[in-house]
Design a protein around this motif. Structure first.
Motif, PDB file in Angstrom:
ATOM      1  N   GLY A   1       0.821  -1.206   0.000  1.00  0.00           N
ATOM      2  CA  GLY A   1       0.000   0.000   0.000  1.00  0.00           C
ATOM      3  C   GLY A   1       0.852   1.252   0.000  1.00  0.00           C
ATOM      4  O   GLY A   1       2.067   1.197  -0.214  1.00  0.00           O
ATOM      5  N   ASN A   2       0.218   2.380   0.240  1.00  0.00           N
ATOM      6  CA  ASN A   2       0.911   3.673   0.219  1.00  0.00           C
ATOM      7  C   ASN A   2       1.608   3.951   1.537  1.00  0.00           C
ATOM      8  O   ASN A   2       1.056   3.711   2.610  1.00  0.00           O
TER       9      ASN A   2
ATOM     10  N   THR B   1       4.541   3.723  -3.063  1.00  0.00           N
ATOM     11  CA  THR B   1       3.612   2.606  -2.972  1.00  0.00           C
ATOM     12  C   THR B   1       4.385   1.304  -2.857  1.00  0.00           C
ATOM     13  O   THR B   1       5.255   1.029  -3.684  1.00  0.00           O
TER      14      THR B   1
END
Length: 71
Positions: A20-21, A45
């Motif tokens: 994810g970020n 990311t």
């Protein structure tokens, strides 16, 4: 993540707990601290791996970064 060398490290990969970020909350090379703004433009990311995630970073020379997952 800290880079103790005087060379910019591009595509420096590290494992992180989750895909994810990830937001860059501190960059010691920021112009706010008199630096040259070498970094990751605020976020990266992480791609999924079997054990969490992996991010590719640009590390500033003689500098450090702190990243946190975005929830």
């Amino acid at each position: 993540v800290v880079n103790f060398s005087p060379i910019v490290r591009r595509d420096y990969r590290i494992a992180v707990p989750a895909a994810g970020n990830w937001r860059e909350i501190f960059n010691s090379d920021s112009s706010l601290y008199g630096g040259t703004n070498v970094g990751n433009v605020g976020s990266v990311t992480a791609r999924a791996t079997p054990h969490g995630g992996e991010i590719s970073l640009t590390l500033p020379p003689l500098g450090g970064l702190i990243l946190v997952p975005e929830m």
